[in-house]
Design a protein around this motif. Sequence first.
Motif, mmCIF file in Angstrom:
data_model
loop_
_atom_site.group_PDB
_atom_site.id
_atom_site.type_symbol
_atom_site.label_atom_id
_atom_site.label_comp_id
_atom_site.label_asym_id
_atom_site.label_seq_id
_atom_site.Cartn_x
_atom_site.Cartn_y
_atom_site.Cartn_z
ATOM 1 N N TYR A 198 0.803 -1.208 0.000
ATOM 2 C CA TYR A 198 0.000 0.000 0.000
ATOM 3 C C TYR A 198 0.841 1.265 0.000
ATOM 4 O O TYR A 198 2.005 1.262 0.403
ATOM 5 C CB TYR A 198 -0.927 0.009 1.221
ATOM 6 N N ALA A 199 0.208 2.345 -0.464
ATOM 7 C CA ALA A 199 0.876 3.639 -0.514
ATOM 8 C C ALA A 199 1.257 4.096 0.888
ATOM 9 O O ALA A 199 0.552 3.841 1.858
ATOM 10 C CB ALA A 199 -0.037 4.669 -1.160
ATOM 11 N N MET A 200 2.380 4.792 0.954
ATOM 12 C CA MET A 200 2.846 5.372 2.200
ATOM 13 C C MET A 200 3.327 6.789 1.934
ATOM 14 O O MET A 200 3.565 7.174 0.781
ATOM 15 C CB MET A 200 3.979 4.546 2.817
ATOM 16 N N ALA A 201 3.463 7.560 3.003
ATOM 17 C CA ALA A 201 3.841 8.956 2.821
ATOM 18 C C ALA A 201 4.468 9.518 4.082
ATOM 19 O O ALA A 201 4.331 8.958 5.168
ATOM 20 C CB ALA A 201 2.621 9.788 2.448
ATOM 21 N N TRP A 202 5.146 10.625 3.883
ATOM 22 C CA TRP A 202 5.645 11.450 4.986
ATOM 23 C C TRP A 202 4.885 12.775 4.958
ATOM 24 O O TRP A 202 4.791 13.415 3.908
ATOM 25 C CB TRP A 202 7.130 11.721 4.842
ATOM 26 N N SER B 282 0.343 5.343 6.334
ATOM 27 C CA SER B 282 0.144 4.212 5.432
ATOM 28 C C SER B 282 -1.325 4.086 5.077
ATOM 29 O O SER B 282 -2.194 4.244 5.942
ATOM 30 C CB SER B 282 0.640 2.928 6.101
ATOM 31 N N SER B 283 -1.585 3.804 3.819
ATOM 32 C CA SER B 283 -2.963 3.586 3.389
ATOM 33 C C SER B 283 -3.347 2.126 3.610
ATOM 34 O O SER B 283 -2.494 1.240 3.621
ATOM 35 C CB SER B 283 -3.091 3.920 1.905
ATOM 36 N N ASP B 284 -4.647 1.921 3.794
ATOM 37 C CA ASP B 284 -5.181 0.555 3.903
ATOM 38 C C ASP B 284 -5.971 0.201 2.651
ATOM 39 O O ASP B 284 -6.592 -0.867 2.593
ATOM 40 C CB ASP B 284 -6.081 0.464 5.133
ATOM 41 N N ILE B 285 -5.957 1.103 1.691
ATOM 42 C CA ILE B 285 -6.789 0.924 0.498
ATOM 43 C C ILE B 285 -5.998 1.130 -0.792
ATOM 44 O O ILE B 285 -6.062 0.308 -1.706
ATOM 45 C CB ILE B 285 -7.979 1.909 0.520
ATOM 46 N N VAL C 220 0.215 6.386 -5.560
ATOM 47 C CA VAL C 220 0.599 7.563 -4.791
ATOM 48 C C VAL C 220 -0.641 8.393 -4.445
ATOM 49 O O VAL C 220 -1.484 8.642 -5.292
ATOM 50 C CB VAL C 220 1.600 8.413 -5.599
ATOM 51 N N ARG C 221 -0.732 8.826 -3.210
ATOM 52 C CA ARG C 221 -1.862 9.636 -2.742
ATOM 53 C C ARG C 221 -1.334 10.884 -2.066
ATOM 54 O O ARG C 221 -0.352 10.836 -1.335
ATOM 55 C CB ARG C 221 -2.721 8.856 -1.753
ATOM 56 N N ALA D 32 -3.982 13.728 3.278
ATOM 57 C CA ALA D 32 -3.916 13.050 4.569
ATOM 58 C C ALA D 32 -5.117 12.127 4.767
ATOM 59 O O ALA D 32 -4.993 11.063 5.393
ATOM 60 C CB ALA D 32 -3.835 14.071 5.698
ATOM 61 N N SER D 33 -6.263 12.500 4.229
ATOM 62 C CA SER D 33 -7.474 11.697 4.391
ATOM 63 C C SER D 33 -7.396 10.356 3.665
ATOM 64 O O SER D 33 -8.212 9.470 3.904
ATOM 65 C CB SER D 33 -8.697 12.480 3.906
ATOM 66 N N ASP D 34 -6.423 10.203 2.779
ATOM 67 C CA ASP D 34 -6.246 8.939 2.056
ATOM 68 C C ASP D 34 -5.489 7.891 2.867
ATOM 69 O O ASP D 34 -5.380 6.745 2.446
ATOM 70 C CB ASP D 34 -5.479 9.177 0.757
ATOM 71 N N TYR D 35 -4.964 8.305 4.006
ATOM 72 C CA TYR D 35 -4.132 7.415 4.810
ATOM 73 C C TYR D 35 -4.855 7.020 6.093
ATOM 74 O O TYR D 35 -5.523 7.837 6.723
ATOM 75 C CB TYR D 35 -2.791 8.081 5.119
ATOM 76 N N ASP D 36 -4.693 5.749 6.445
ATOM 77 C CA ASP D 36 -5.459 5.173 7.543
ATOM 78 C C ASP D 36 -4.656 4.985 8.823
ATOM 79 O O ASP D 36 -5.221 4.930 9.904
ATOM 80 C CB ASP D 36 -6.014 3.818 7.110
#
Length: 125
Positions: free
Chosen positions: A32-36, A98-101, A105-106, A109-113
């Motif tokens: 899944y997508a991840m971000a900082w 980290s996203s659960d869906i 790339v996202r 912030a609302s895209d991450y769970d």
Amino acid sequence: QVQLDESGGGLVQAGGSLRLACAASARTSRQYAMAWFRQAPGKERELVAAISGSGSRTTYADSVKGRFTISRDNAKNTMYLQMDSLKPEDTAVYYCASSDIYHTVRDYASDYDYWGRGTQVTVSP
């Protein structure tokens, strides 16, 4: 449930470098997508960089392009942020997410769970 643990923050002089790491507790996070993200005092949380589940695609905030590099090692369930040529305006608490869906790339912030607790980065002039 995925737990995320950031490390690598600290105090550095302007022009210096730091490397942040985000260790994920679950193997499923690797797809899944991840971000900082980062949040400075009195400011909203903002995206710094994001990476797709495979690691093949990345995106960066304009303010960090050419200075920061996001990467991931799915075998180790870990994401990294290499920060070079740091500036005082980079001072903030840095969070990994980290996203659960989503696998791609996202930006939002609302895209991450799942979120880590954050690590402080302070850049002195």
